[in-house]
Each structure stands twice: as structure tokens, then as C-alpha cells.
Write a protein that holds these residues in place. Sequence first.
Motif, mmCIF file in Angstrom:
data_model
loop_
_atom_site.group_PDB
_atom_site.id
_atom_site.type_symbol
_atom_site.label_atom_id
_atom_site.label_comp_id
_atom_site.label_asym_id
_atom_site.label_seq_id
_atom_site.Cartn_x
_atom_site.Cartn_y
_atom_site.Cartn_z
ATOM 1 N N ASP A 258 0.828 -1.209 0.000
ATOM 2 C CA ASP A 258 0.000 0.000 0.000
ATOM 3 C C ASP A 258 0.864 1.261 0.000
ATOM 4 O OD1 ASP A 258 -2.247 -1.560 -0.004
ATOM 5 O OD2 ASP A 258 -2.578 -1.415 2.172
ATOM 6 N N HIS A 259 1.964 1.200 0.754
ATOM 7 C CA HIS A 259 2.869 2.346 0.815
ATOM 8 C C HIS A 259 3.497 2.593 -0.558
ATOM 9 C CE1 HIS A 259 5.288 4.934 3.693
ATOM 10 N NE2 HIS A 259 5.872 5.144 2.534
ATOM 11 N N ARG A 260 3.897 1.515 -1.231
ATOM 12 C CA ARG A 260 4.500 1.665 -2.558
ATOM 13 C C ARG A 260 3.492 2.221 -3.554
ATOM 14 N NH1 ARG A 260 6.966 -3.321 -1.180
ATOM 15 N NH2 ARG A 260 5.469 -4.482 -2.474
ATOM 16 N N ARG A 261 2.240 1.835 -3.419
ATOM 17 C CA ARG A 261 1.209 2.383 -4.303
ATOM 18 C C ARG A 261 1.031 3.885 -4.079
ATOM 19 N NH1 ARG A 261 -3.332 -2.410 -3.476
ATOM 20 N NH2 ARG A 261 -2.430 -3.908 -4.976
ATOM 21 N N ALA A 262 1.082 4.299 -2.817
ATOM 22 C CA ALA A 262 0.952 5.730 -2.525
ATOM 23 C C ALA A 262 2.113 6.509 -3.134
ATOM 24 C CB ALA A 262 0.902 5.944 -1.007
ATOM 25 N N ILE A 263 3.308 5.942 -3.075
ATOM 26 C CA ILE A 263 4.466 6.596 -3.690
ATOM 27 C C ILE A 263 4.279 6.677 -5.203
ATOM 28 C CG2 ILE A 263 6.941 6.384 -4.147
ATOM 29 C CD1 ILE A 263 7.198 5.061 -1.392
ATOM 30 N N ALA A 264 3.809 5.586 -5.805
ATOM 31 C CA ALA A 264 3.611 5.572 -7.257
ATOM 32 C C ALA A 264 2.611 6.636 -7.678
ATOM 33 C CB ALA A 264 3.134 4.186 -7.696
ATOM 34 N N ARG A 265 1.549 6.822 -6.880
ATOM 35 C CA ARG A 265 0.573 7.868 -7.211
ATOM 36 C C ARG A 265 1.220 9.249 -7.137
ATOM 37 N NH1 ARG A 265 -2.920 4.498 -4.146
ATOM 38 N NH2 ARG A 265 -2.577 5.763 -2.272
ATOM 39 N N ALA A 266 2.071 9.456 -6.143
ATOM 40 C CA ALA A 266 2.732 10.760 -5.993
ATOM 41 C C ALA A 266 3.704 11.037 -7.130
ATOM 42 C CB ALA A 266 3.466 10.818 -4.656
ATOM 43 N N ASP A 279 17.159 5.329 -12.165
ATOM 44 C CA ASP A 279 17.649 4.882 -10.858
ATOM 45 C C ASP A 279 16.959 5.637 -9.738
ATOM 46 O OD1 ASP A 279 19.415 2.995 -11.855
ATOM 47 O OD2 ASP A 279 21.058 4.416 -12.031
ATOM 48 N N ALA A 280 16.841 6.954 -9.884
ATOM 49 C CA ALA A 280 16.174 7.761 -8.858
ATOM 50 C C ALA A 280 14.738 7.299 -8.665
ATOM 51 C CB ALA A 280 16.217 9.237 -9.250
ATOM 52 N N GLN A 281 14.068 7.039 -9.770
ATOM 53 C CA GLN A 281 12.682 6.568 -9.702
ATOM 54 C C GLN A 281 12.590 5.206 -9.007
ATOM 55 O OE1 GLN A 281 10.828 5.497 -13.462
ATOM 56 N NE2 GLN A 281 8.945 6.552 -12.850
ATOM 57 N N ARG A 282 13.509 4.303 -9.342
ATOM 58 C CA ARG A 282 13.491 2.964 -8.735
ATOM 59 C C ARG A 282 13.715 3.042 -7.234
ATOM 60 N NH1 ARG A 282 17.851 -0.272 -8.488
ATOM 61 N NH2 ARG A 282 18.886 1.010 -10.068
ATOM 62 N N PHE A 283 14.659 3.852 -6.799
ATOM 63 C CA PHE A 283 14.880 4.000 -5.362
ATOM 64 C C PHE A 283 13.618 4.490 -4.666
ATOM 65 C CE2 PHE A 283 19.590 5.179 -6.349
ATOM 66 C CZ PHE A 283 19.850 3.853 -6.680
ATOM 67 N N LEU A 284 13.003 5.522 -5.249
ATOM 68 C CA LEU A 284 11.825 6.116 -4.617
ATOM 69 C C LEU A 284 10.668 5.128 -4.542
ATOM 70 C CD1 LEU A 284 11.949 9.665 -6.250
ATOM 71 C CD2 LEU A 284 12.444 9.091 -3.874
ATOM 72 N N LYS A 285 10.485 4.332 -5.569
ATOM 73 C CA LYS A 285 9.380 3.364 -5.562
ATOM 74 C C LYS A 285 9.554 2.295 -4.498
ATOM 75 C CE LYS A 285 7.615 3.896 -10.252
ATOM 76 N NZ LYS A 285 7.342 3.239 -11.555
ATOM 77 N N LEU A 301 14.815 18.180 -4.712
ATOM 78 C CA LEU A 301 13.562 18.824 -4.329
ATOM 79 C C LEU A 301 12.441 17.798 -4.228
ATOM 80 C CD1 LEU A 301 12.057 21.470 -3.762
ATOM 81 C CD2 LEU A 301 11.681 21.706 -6.225
ATOM 82 N N LEU A 302 12.425 16.829 -5.138
ATOM 83 C CA LEU A 302 11.402 15.787 -5.107
ATOM 84 C C LEU A 302 11.520 14.943 -3.842
ATOM 85 C CD1 LEU A 302 9.125 14.168 -6.462
ATOM 86 C CD2 LEU A 302 10.895 12.861 -7.675
ATOM 87 N N VAL A 303 12.738 14.574 -3.459
ATOM 88 C CA VAL A 303 12.939 13.796 -2.233
ATOM 89 C C VAL A 303 12.450 14.583 -1.023
ATOM 90 C CG1 VAL A 303 14.719 12.885 -0.679
ATOM 91 C CG2 VAL A 303 14.831 12.387 -3.126
ATOM 92 N N GLU A 304 12.746 15.873 -0.977
ATOM 93 C CA GLU A 304 12.293 16.699 0.143
ATOM 94 C C GLU A 304 10.766 16.755 0.193
ATOM 95 O OE1 GLU A 304 14.293 20.396 -0.522
ATOM 96 O OE2 GLU A 304 16.265 19.456 -0.469
ATOM 97 N N GLN A 305 10.128 16.871 -0.984
ATOM 98 C CA GLN A 305 8.666 16.946 -1.015
ATOM 99 C C GLN A 305 8.028 15.630 -0.574
ATOM 100 O OE1 GLN A 305 8.228 18.083 -5.114
ATOM 101 N NE2 GLN A 305 8.260 20.285 -4.660
#
Length: 838
Positions: A258-266, A279-285, A301-305
Motif C-alpha cells: 500500500d505504501h508503494r502504491r501511494a508513492i507511485a501515485r505521488a 535509478d532515482a525513480q526505482r529507489f523512490l518506488k 527537491l522531489l525527495v524533500e517533497q
Amino acid sequence: MLRDHLPEEPLQDAEQILDRFLAWVAEVGLTPYRAQEEALLELASGRHVVLATPTGSGKSLVALALHFKALCEGRRSFYTAPVKALVNEKFFALCEQLGPRQVGMLTGDASINWSAPVVCCTAEVLSNMALRQGEAVDAPYVVMDEFHFYADRERGAAWQIPLLALPHTTFLLMSATLGNTDPIERALRARTGRQVAHVHSDERPVPLDWEYRETPLHESVEDLLERGLAPVYIVHFTQREATEQAQALTSARICGRDHRRAIARALTDVRFDTPFGKDAQRFLKHGVGLHHAGLLPKYRLLVEQLAQKGLLRVICGTDTLGVGVNIPIRTVLFSKLCKFDGEKMRILSVRDFKQIAGRAGRKGFDERGSVVCQAPEHVIENRRAAARARRSGRRRTVRRPSPRDLPTWNKDTFERLIARPSEPLESRFRVTHGMVLNVLQRQRAPSDRAEGYRKLLELIDLCHESRSEKRRLRRRAASVLRTLRGAGIVDVAPHPQSRLPTLRVSGELQQDFSLHHTLSLYLVDTVPLLDRDSDTYALDVLGLVEAILDNPAAILEAQRRKARQELLARLKAERVPYEERMARLEKVTHPKPNAEFIYASFHLFAERHPWVRDENIRPKSIAREMLERYEGFHEFVRRYGIQRSEGLLLRHLSQVHNTLDQTVPEAARSEEVHEILGFLRAMLARVDSSLIEAWESRARPVAAEAGAAARPEAGVHPRAFRARVRAEMAQLVRDLARGEWEEAAACVRQDPDDAWDAARFEAALAPFLAEYGRVVFDPRALRAHRTLIKPSGPRRWDVHQVLLDTRDDNLWNVEGEVTLAEGRLPQGPLVRVRRVGT
């Protein structure tokens, strides 16, 4: 919002202003701490304030009150910080509270809404303004955040100069690790004639727990997550280690489905369109953020948000966390207790340790924060090996020795760092060529009759150094002045009211001429020695610019590695013996065009200027190589495999642009040099315009005029304007020739009512491609006459870019227009496309 409490007309009553601010504080449900209340009252009474309270104790609220006070009075205020990341963050935070039209930013690389009443800037920006303008700087109120940088060996002078040069300014000096500031307070009181209030508190709103661990890092992270201590910030002291750790954690179970889905929506509307983007996208997901200076600003900036939204469970980063970047975290995990200080690896200072550790604990979310320290890797491995030996009945094990170049720490080291107070702040005042030049720049205004050199001596007398050090600084100032006169940068002119001559910066130099780099004077001195008639003149100027800049080690090593690979393949094909191959490979280095001239000219320069004997010239070819190949940012990154250093490349190109623009004298700039400036400016705008876009999204619909995010230029330099337009159109043609429609759309300024997106470019070029097969992009396409720029009205120009075809008909072109608000160049692309066709 706080802006709703601003009066319609300027208000001078300090008590009424404080009442308005406290009404907003109550409205948002905040209860000020004792230290906050004391600081607010002292500022309202007109005193300077030194605010020394722990991280998370609300220093930002006090700073916001000072900005609010300035706005209520109709006056200007500045916020300064040591790093651009913190300036960016504070800029957006103030935009939210005070409104985007009220807040501007100046960092040297970016200029947004620069004439706003509240300005966020790096300390060096305000320092340079204070040197150039002195008491004329419109800065009634200044907030200096992370003021412990006053003691920084390289940058400390930038934090001291405003205190010396701005006697009419009210200062708020803030940090969690100030130490003893009595000497600074006495000097400030003597300089301004006003009292200085020291507001101190050791009480943390969120207390800290301390833990020393002797388990492998991944086990420590898993245990912290299981104990509910997320989000965890893993502190590394190199970008490579941070990236490798983020990669390693993608195989761990960091967050649930569920947490990963919320990240994907963001992340739905986020473009990861650079080589490192995947790579940045894969880490965040996986719930893992990466945060360090090697990343492009838009990814940081995306990581901070995402962290602000609570979507990241683990963040791998560097010690930039210690300078106040607001990433909300529960636990700080030190991977080491040592870092490289520029000369060797050393144990962290108490100040560095407490700056980083103090970020743990989220006010309003956590009852306690956690600080965890990892034991050295060899200690952990040896303990594990000994435990395995005991279980198996073996008496002896092979112990891993401690690394020779790495200082060893233990639990006692950790506890000493916790218990000891921060080191005292020491003055780091220095006299540089840039400082002398900035002070002498004051005399450019005809009405300014001050003697710049005397002002410099006054600054030295006022600085916080000892008497003996001041004598040395005066001798240094005299030596620097002689050097500048010898280089023709400073002229002797008659004084309007005295028989004694005065010193002025040469009128032949551009208004914003600067000497920010240690070897800037070498650049100015050497450019006239180049052959102006040579076909490579502009590239040779660029080579000199790159030679005085610091080496971006990761990029140069990638260039060396690729050169070795190519040479090895060639030698093998030629069947050169192994020993000879190895000998020749050892001599391979990164590209150094014109190195013989650069080394020889620097040797002569050093003979005339002994002060550079401890410096060295550093020839290299990064920007030059991109120009020679007319290569885009992403192409260069992919060719050398430096995806993890995109931010480093962007920063180097930005420094090259700024140095070429501000340090190379106007008289030395050929048309080709202006073309290079245009190429670099267009590239920088394309690669990462996240700051501009974020500000403009906040400014709409309040004000979205095209000139809102403009550089503070008095007008448009004709050659610079034409060069920038040609550079943008050349990049557009290159992308059209390669069928990179998304890239092409990023080249042009988008009109919301008539946007040219990727699909529209592809459709417009379809008939051309059907007839000619491809758009030709070669040196002929880059010739100036292929781009026609002609005025069509006040501050408006029509642009026609010819598209070359395979039959040399050349009937097709891209038609566009440029409109400049108030005669200034905007930060993003200039050209709006009207049509593509015959």
C-alpha cells in the motif's frame, strides 16, 4: 496565511506589528517557547538577537517574525544560508507564508523575483553586495541562518563582512551550535551602537535517545524500521557511499504494498527524463530517497517533497542534512564518525556531529528522536567472526585490520561527542582579490566619491581578528592592490576633491566584472595572450576558464577511464606488446587541450605573482568538449557513464557560464564567445528549471508575467541576446534531427494557449520527413545566417530558423517570436514557436 495579516498601509508601531504576528501564531495553533518569546520581544525593541537554541526549537518562526516586521514597515529583509539547497527550501517556505510576489531568491546560479521585499540568498551574495555598496545596501533586516559557518576556514569571511559593512542593519544570527559568541556580540554592539540580546536554551522540544550499534548497517536499518523509528536518515560522507547504500536497500523490504502504491501515485506526473532518472525513480518506488549535491536540484527537491508527505521510510544522503535542509526524520543513523576535511580523514568535530544529530525527531509527530551510530565495519566483522568461531569450537580467527587511512572510533568517541559543547567560533577574515575588487567597484557611480581602498582598510580595522593579524591583512591588501594595478584591472584617477589620486576599477570592464575564484586574475591576465584571429580562439578562452575552476573529480576520472579503454582497444588491434601497452596506459589522463600554453603561461604568471605559489592550474575539457561535439547534457552523461554525478556536471557548467560571463573582460569576447555563453545558458535552462517552475506555479494566478523570474540586468546585451536565441534554435534543430520530440518541446517557451508539445512537433515534421527523409544537422546548420532575428515591435523579435534537408532545397523553417518583459532575459527558453513549415 501570514500574508493575510499584513496591513494595507505601512505600519511603524512595533507593538502593533508584534500583536499581528502573535495573532497569526495563535490562529495556526502554535504556542511559542520561552526562548522564542524572548527573541520576538528583543527584535520588536530594535535589538540585534543571537539565537542559540537546539534544532527543532522554532528558530524559523523567529526569522519569519523579522521578515513580517519588515513587510509591515514597508522595508526590505534578507535571509542568508550557507548552501543553495537550504536557500531554495526557505525560499519556497516563505513563498507559502508571505506570497510568491513578496519573496525573491539570489544564489549566483539562480535569480528569481530578485527585486522582492524579502530576499533569500547565500551568504556570499549578501557579502558581495555589502562590499560593493557598503551602507547603501537596502537591507534594514538580515537573518543569518546556520551562523556557525562564521568559523568556516574557506567561507567564514562572508558571514563576517555584513556585520562590519552594514552598521544600520538589524541582525538575527541563528544556529544550534554557536558556542561562545561574546567577542562577536561585543564587536557588533560597538559597530552599530545598539544592544545585542543573546537568547540561549538547551531545552529540545523533542528529546533524543542515543544508541551505539555493532550490527551490519542493513540489519540496523531493518531493526529500526521494525521498532517504528522511521523515517531513517542514513548519513554518509561521500556521494558514492550514499548512492551505493540506496541501491543496496532496494533489495530489502522497506515498505509494504500500500505504501508503494501511494508513492507511485505521488510520482504519476513526475518526469525522470535524465540518465540517472530511472535509478532515482526505482529507489523512490522502494521507499528509499537519495539526497546529495551530485543529484540534479529537481531530484533533491522531489525527495524533500516526498519526505514532507511522509512517503519515504529511508533516506540515504550526505552531511548536507547538518546545514538545516528540512527533511523530517525520526532517526539519524551515522554510518561513520569521520570524514575527509580536504587534507585527511578526521573524526567529526563536536559542532558537525551535533548539527547532524540535531535533525532527529519530528516536532508534533515524535515524543523522542533517535541518534544511532554504527561501529567501524572491521570491528563489526571481527565480532561476528569471533562469535562464529566460538559456536564452532575454533580458538582462533583471522581478524580484519582497521583501514590505514581511516581513523577508528568507538563507543567512547560517540559519548564524548554527545557530552562536549560545540567549539568556540573563530574569526576567519581573509583579504582576496575579489574582496578588493568589490570594494573598489563602489566608485563606479559618478556620485560616489568614497575612497574604495580606504574603505577596505576600514573593514580590516573593524574585523574580528587580532592586532597582529590585522597588520598582516593590511600588508596582504597592499600586495593584492599592486597586483590588480599591474593587471590593468585598477586604474589611478584624479580625486574630485583632493590632490591625492583615487583608485578605480577600469571602465573597460563590464559592470558585473568579478574575481570570485582564486586564479581569476590569471584568467584576466592570460586571455589577451591568445591569438584573436585563431579559429579556436573562443574555445581557447573557454579552456582558460575551465582551467581555473576546481576539478570535478568524478567526471575527469570517467574521461580518463574512457580514454584508456579506447587506447587499449587500439593498441590491442595494433598488437602492441603487453608491457608497452601498460606503460602507455599509465600516461593517459583526462583531455587537456592547449595544456602546454596553459602550463607555460601559468608558470610565468606565478613568477610575477608569488602569492599563487601554493595554487595550481587545472586544465581540463568538459564544457569545451561538449561545444566541440555540440553535445547535449544527457548525451555527455551517457557517453561517460556519469549518471550518478549529473548534479556535479550541472554545477561545473554553471560555474563555467558564470565565470565566462563575469570574469572574462568584455573587450576579449568575440562573437563566438557570446555563442558559447548562449549555448551554456540554453543548456542550463533545459536541464533543470525546477526552481523557476516551482516558483511560477505558486505565483499564478497572482502574477504570471513572463518577466517575473528575470535576471537583474539593466537591459539586454544585443550580442548576448542573439547568441542565446541562436543557441536555443540550434538545440531545437538537433533534437528535431534526432526525432527527440520531448527534448524539442523542452527547447521552446510554451504558450498555454498554443503549446508545442512532442506530438505537435512530430506531426509538423511528418511532411518534411516524408519528402526528405531526415533533418540535416551538421556544421552547416550551425552557421549564424541560418537563424534570422529581426525586431517586430517594442521588446519583440521574429525568429526564423532554416531546416536543412538532404537535397539542399532548404525551404522549410521554424518560425517563432521572442517577447521580453521590461527588456530583461527570462530564465527559461526565449523563443515561442508559431509554426513549422515552408
